[in-house]
Enzyme design. Structure first.
Site, mmCIF file in Angstrom:
data_model
loop_
_atom_site.group_PDB
_atom_site.id
_atom_site.type_symbol
_atom_site.label_atom_id
_atom_site.label_comp_id
_atom_site.label_asym_id
_atom_site.label_seq_id
_atom_site.Cartn_x
_atom_site.Cartn_y
_atom_site.Cartn_z
ATOM 1 N N HIS A 1 -52.447 42.659 -17.864
ATOM 2 C CA HIS A 1 -53.277 41.454 -17.862
ATOM 3 C C HIS A 1 -52.834 40.542 -18.984
ATOM 4 C CE1 HIS A 1 -56.733 38.801 -17.760
ATOM 5 N NE2 HIS A 1 -56.952 39.273 -16.545
ATOM 6 N N ASP B 1 -58.077 44.074 -10.140
ATOM 7 C CA ASP B 1 -57.592 44.207 -8.765
ATOM 8 C C ASP B 1 -57.244 45.631 -8.374
ATOM 9 O OD1 ASP B 1 -57.715 41.448 -8.124
ATOM 10 O OD2 ASP B 1 -55.962 41.120 -9.377
HETATM 11 N N1 CMC Z 1 -45.776 46.681 -13.978
HETATM 12 C C1 CMC Z 1 -44.652 46.882 -14.707
HETATM 13 N N2 CMC Z 1 -44.340 46.183 -15.818
HETATM 14 C C2 CMC Z 1 -45.205 45.263 -16.226
HETATM 15 C C3 CMC Z 1 -46.403 45.004 -15.528
HETATM 16 C C4 CMC Z 1 -46.679 45.752 -14.373
HETATM 17 N N3 CMC Z 1 -47.791 45.544 -13.669
HETATM 18 N N4 CMC Z 1 -47.080 44.003 -16.145
HETATM 19 C C5 CMC Z 1 -46.338 43.666 -17.208
HETATM 20 N N5 CMC Z 1 -45.188 44.419 -17.262
HETATM 21 C C6 CMC Z 1 -44.155 44.397 -18.305
HETATM 22 C C7 CMC Z 1 -43.215 43.221 -18.133
HETATM 23 O O1 CMC Z 1 -42.113 43.539 -17.321
HETATM 24 C C8 CMC Z 1 -42.822 42.956 -19.569
HETATM 25 O O2 CMC Z 1 -41.906 43.929 -19.940
HETATM 26 P P1 CMC Z 1 -40.753 43.581 -21.035
HETATM 27 O O3 CMC Z 1 -41.467 43.278 -22.304
HETATM 28 O O4 CMC Z 1 -39.904 44.800 -21.106
HETATM 29 O O5 CMC Z 1 -40.006 42.392 -20.480
HETATM 30 C C9 CMC Z 1 -44.111 43.241 -20.343
HETATM 31 O O6 CMC Z 1 -44.823 44.197 -19.543
HETATM 32 C C10 CMC Z 1 -44.991 42.016 -20.547
HETATM 33 O O7 CMC Z 1 -45.126 41.381 -19.280
HETATM 34 P P2 CMC Z 1 -45.546 39.865 -19.078
HETATM 35 O O8 CMC Z 1 -45.313 39.462 -17.660
HETATM 36 O O9 CMC Z 1 -44.900 39.034 -20.151
HETATM 37 O O10 CMC Z 1 -47.077 39.977 -19.380
HETATM 38 P P3 CMC Z 1 -48.133 38.935 -19.096
HETATM 39 O O11 CMC Z 1 -49.244 39.279 -19.975
HETATM 40 O O12 CMC Z 1 -47.593 37.569 -19.137
HETATM 41 O O13 CMC Z 1 -48.483 39.231 -17.540
HETATM 42 C C11 CMC Z 1 -49.538 39.894 -15.580
HETATM 43 C C12 CMC Z 1 -49.685 39.601 -17.070
HETATM 44 C C13 CMC Z 1 -50.915 40.115 -14.979
HETATM 45 C C14 CMC Z 1 -48.903 38.667 -14.868
HETATM 46 C C15 CMC Z 1 -48.643 41.121 -15.386
HETATM 47 O O14 CMC Z 1 -49.164 42.214 -16.099
HETATM 48 C C16 CMC Z 1 -48.436 41.477 -13.925
HETATM 49 O O15 CMC Z 1 -47.560 40.904 -13.265
HETATM 50 N N6 CMC Z 1 -49.255 42.442 -13.385
HETATM 51 C C17 CMC Z 1 -49.193 42.798 -11.981
HETATM 52 C C18 CMC Z 1 -49.906 41.749 -11.157
HETATM 53 C C19 CMC Z 1 -51.410 41.868 -11.283
HETATM 54 O O16 CMC Z 1 -51.977 42.936 -11.205
HETATM 55 N N7 CMC Z 1 -52.079 40.705 -11.430
HETATM 56 C C20 CMC Z 1 -53.522 40.637 -11.521
HETATM 57 C C21 CMC Z 1 -54.000 40.095 -12.835
HETATM 58 S S1 CMC Z 1 -55.742 40.404 -13.109
HETATM 59 C C22 CMC Z 1 -56.567 39.454 -11.932
HETATM 60 C C23 CMC Z 1 -56.510 38.016 -12.167
HETATM 61 O O17 CMC Z 1 -56.927 37.551 -13.243
HETATM 62 O O18 CMC Z 1 -56.111 37.319 -11.258
#
Ligand code: CMC
Length: 420
Positions: free
Chosen positions: A306, A363
């Site tokens: 998240h 989710d």
């Molecule tokens: N699975 C694997 N790796 C992950 C995941 C995941 N679900 N989420 C983050 N990472 C890794 C990412 O690859 C990165 O790794 P590195 O530092 O080695 O490059 C690190 O964790 C940080 O990721 P980020 O994308 O910079 O983190 P963020 O805080 O910007 O992203 C997120 C948050 C929700 C977009 C992401 O965690 C994600 O894509 N999750 C899966 C999709 C999901 O479940 N979304 C629903 C969000 S909650 C409901 C809502 O509010 O809509």
């Protein structure tokens, strides 16, 4: 304590005022930074930027805390009532009995759609994505309710909020019925909000849908847990569109589009697709987790991670319990729940997820509940939108701030103690 922060740049010193949030999330006010120093800031994704001040919702992502108007979510669990929470979010306080009844009556009176609006549904192919239909139809509401394009006072805000919150579930149910070629069900004025939605979704001309109390409580809770989440992608979109003076229908239609993406609301569908793929034998849970960690693969563990939480998302914890309880009371087993539990167990022990502070989000378990209720996967994000609507309206109405300046943690007073 100083009320300013100092910035030194090219030998010159600049004083920047501080803004104090009520929960300690203080901010540096940089509104005059460019005028004073010529500097601008760079913060893609706004990870370090408060775009506004707000009194609606407080989140502490490090501790996994989420409060609506100062009230913790777990306090809302015992008698889940989505309409009550919607009123609290939009107008700032738990509603009185009179307020609640006035709003509920307004929800009932506005549930039906103008007959001419129904023709629009016929223009969409049956295979149309329900989020596309929802966004278009919310926009269309502005054509049928021109009296709400400009609002004068809080009474009008309450009236337009009731219209939109009421009609969105009719639109959602009709989009679903249309996709299956089923006749539309008129809303039933004897049914309260969530029951009426289930009736419009699942009743047939020859068989009234029978409403189960457990299902009702679970769906109320799902909607409540989606009702707001401060300045997320869709809410920021609603505020951004609304900041131009655009009406509520147009602003919320944009919110639906923003919510649609798989990294935001669309993740609830992606979670079930992931669990189904594992269930269908395409992969083991261990293989899936390995793929989600592989930097050469675009796969992520959906429903994990998240932008704000670096700890358990409190909504996921509640939804896990709700899903387990609902399936147990229904006497059902869902293999996808076991797979989800196993994925969670593996991920929470894995250093990749631990180091990155990735935990289950809202989710991860919501889809298991929606499946049990009989809601198809392609409608999941629509349910999220129905839930999020009060939050969008609250922010659209507030439209000013977000350094949290609302209530500190406060107690939930049960309805009987509030004189109703
Ligand atoms: N699975 C694997 N790796 C992950 C995941 C995941 N679900 N989420 C983050 N990472 C890794 C990412 O690859 C990165 O790794 P590195 O530092 O080695 O490059 C690190 O964790 C940080 O990721 P980020 O994308 O910079 O983190 P963020 O805080 O910007 O992203 C997120 C948050 C929700 C977009 C992401 O965690 C994600 O894509 N999750 C899966 C999709 C999901 O479940 N979304 C629903 C969000 S909650 C409901 C809502 O509010 O809509």
């Amino acid at each position: 304590m100083s009320d300013t922060a100092k910035l030194i740049y090219k030998g010159a010193e600049y004083e920047l005022p501080l803004i104090y949030g009520t929960e300690g999330d203080d901010a540096i006010d940089i509104r005059n930074l460019r005028n004073q120093s010529g500097l601008i800031t760079f913060d893609p994704g706004l990870g370090n930027t408060g775009s506004c001040q707000s009194e609606v919702t407080f989140i502490d992502g490090e501790k996994g805390i989420l409060r609506y108007r100062g009230i913790s979510l777990d306090a809302l669990e015992h008698h889940p009532n989505f309409v009550e929470v919607a009123l609290m979010l939009i107008f700032g306080e738990l509603p009185s009995k009179a307020q609640y009844e006035r709003f509920s009556t307004s929800l009932t009176n506005n549930a039906n759609l103008d007959e001419d609006m129904k023709h629009h549904f016929a223009g969409f192919p049956r295979s149309a994505p329900p989020m596309a239909v929802l966004s278009a139809m919310i926009s269309t509401l502005s054509c049928f309710h021109p009296e709400f394009l400009e609002l004068e006072d809080a009474t009008q805000v309450e009236r337009v909020a009731a219209r939109l919150i009421s009609k969105v579930r009719t639109l959602a149910a009709y989009a679903y019925r249309r996709s299956l070629g089923l006749p539309y069900n008129y809303p039933d004025p004897s049914l309260p909000y969530v029951s009426n939605f289930l009736h419009m979704m699942f009743s047939e001309p020859y068989r009234q849908y029978s409403i189960d109390d457990e299902v009702l409580a679970a769906l109320n809770m799902v909607l409540i847990l989606h009702a707001d989440h401060e300045q997320n992608c869709s809410t920021s979109t609603v505020r951004m569109v609304g900041s131009s003076g655009a009406n509520l229908f147009a602003s919320c239609a944009a919110g639906v589009s923003a919510l649609w993406g798989p990294l935001h609301g669309g993740a609830n569908m992606a979670v079930i697709e992931m669990l189904e793929a594992i269930h269908n034998g395409n992969m083991t849970t261990e293989e899936y987790v390995a793929l989600a960690k592989d930097k050469d693969s675009p796969v992520r563990l959906m429903g994990f991670g998240h932008r704000v939480y670096r700890n358990f998302d409190p909504r996921a914890t509640i939804l896990r319990e709700v899903s387990e309880k609902l399936l147990e009371r229904m006497g059902r087993k869902d293999p996808l729940l076991s797979i989800a539990r196993k994925l969670e167990e593996i991920a929470l022990k894995d250093s990749y997820f631990i180091e990155r502070k990735l935990y289950p989000n809202v989710d991860f378990y919501s889809g298991i509940i929606l499946r049990a209720i009989g809601i198809p996967t392609n409608m999941f994000t629509v349910i999220f939108a129905i839930g999020r609507l009060p939050g969008w309206i609250a922010h659209w109405y507030e439209q000013k701030r977000q350094v949290y300046t609302g209530n500190k943690q406060s107690a939930y007073t049960v309805r009987t103690k509030r004189g109703w």
